[in-house]
Design a protein around this motif. Structure first.
Motif, PDB file in Angstrom:
ATOM      1  N   CYS A  50      -7.250 -79.299 -31.469  1.00 32.71           N
ATOM      2  CA  CYS A  50      -8.232 -78.160 -31.800  1.00 32.71           C
ATOM      3  C   CYS A  50      -7.485 -76.764 -31.993  1.00 32.71           C
ATOM      4  O   CYS A  50      -6.457 -76.554 -30.998  1.00 32.71           O
ATOM      5  CB  CYS A  50      -9.220 -77.829 -30.731  1.00 32.71           C
TER       6      CYS A  50
ATOM      7  N   GLY B  46      -8.553 -74.050 -31.720  1.00 31.59           N
ATOM      8  CA  GLY B  46      -9.066 -72.976 -30.602  1.00 31.59           C
ATOM      9  C   GLY B  46      -8.157 -73.167 -29.285  1.00 31.59           C
ATOM     10  O   GLY B  46      -7.842 -72.268 -28.601  1.00 31.59           O
ATOM     11  N   CYS B  47      -8.364 -74.252 -28.629  1.00 31.76           N
ATOM     12  CA  CYS B  47      -8.039 -74.822 -27.240  1.00 31.76           C
ATOM     13  C   CYS B  47      -6.698 -75.597 -27.086  1.00 31.76           C
ATOM     14  O   CYS B  47      -6.375 -75.819 -25.998  1.00 31.76           O
ATOM     15  CB  CYS B  47      -9.121 -75.075 -26.465  1.00 31.76           C
TER      16      CYS B  47
ATOM     17  N   CYS C 289     -12.618 -78.203 -32.047  1.00 33.14           N
ATOM     18  CA  CYS C 289     -13.454 -79.036 -31.253  1.00 33.14           C
ATOM     19  C   CYS C 289     -15.029 -78.406 -31.328  1.00 33.14           C
ATOM     20  O   CYS C 289     -15.004 -77.398 -31.694  1.00 33.14           O
ATOM     21  CB  CYS C 289     -12.966 -79.123 -29.865  1.00 33.14           C
TER      22      CYS C 289
ATOM     23  N   CYS D 268     -15.407 -75.261 -29.320  1.00 33.72           N
ATOM     24  CA  CYS D 268     -14.758 -73.769 -29.841  1.00 33.72           C
ATOM     25  C   CYS D 268     -15.593 -73.690 -31.404  1.00 33.72           C
ATOM     26  O   CYS D 268     -15.940 -72.647 -31.562  1.00 33.72           O
ATOM     27  CB  CYS D 268     -13.229 -74.184 -30.378  1.00 33.72           C
TER      28      CYS D 268
END
Ligand SMILES: [Zn+2]
Length: 149
Positions: free
Chosen positions: A85, A87-88, A106, A109
């Motif tokens: 991901c 984002g994370c 994901c 996110c």
């Protein structure tokens, strides 16, 4: 199936699809039709239906956009970022990748991004920034007054 094997399979599918799209953009739809016989129900199918044997501008647009997504996914596979991901940094579940091979976030996110995107993010953010900013200003003015007296 191990995640590694699943990703390997995914890579094979993406490469095949990339080649088909490249050919289609060059005017040769035969590979794309072959793939279409193997898979069902996606955007290119619909575009093919409406285009019949000609490449409409709409189809070409869909294809070149998907081609860019595939190239991006293959690039991410090369440098080991595919399936992580953006984002994370956590692994994107294989089930999500199977449904959305070009996903770079994901579900959590993605939802977060959509929530902000849909609900007027600018207003909410500016409201918060403005509030904390004015609090800081009050504090510093009080400090200055105390220093003076
Ligand atoms: Zn995430």
């Amino acid at each position: 199936m191990a995640r590694k094997d699943a990703l390997y399979n995914m890579r094979q599918i993406l490469i095949k699809r990339r080649d088909a799209l490249r050919n289609a953009l060059a005017g040769d739809l035969s590979l794309l039709k072959e793939l279409r016989a193997q898979t069902a129900g996606d955007v290119v199918d619909a575009a093919l239906d409406s285009a019949q044997d000609e490449i409409s501008s709409q189809l070409a647009e869909v294809e070149s956009r998907e081609l860019a997504s595939i190239e991006n996914a293959l690039e991410r596979m090369r440098n080991g970022q595919y399936g992580l991901c953006e984002g994370c940094g956590h692994k994107i579940p294989m089930a999500r990748l199977n449904a959305l091979p070009y996903a770079t976030n994901c579900i959590e996110c993605q939802r977060e991004a959509e929530r902000y995107g849909a609900a007027g993010r600018a207003d909410a953010d500016w409201g918060r920034v403005f509030d904390s900013g004015s609090n800081d200003a009050d504090v510093s003015i009080n400090d200055i007054e105390m220093d003076v007296s």
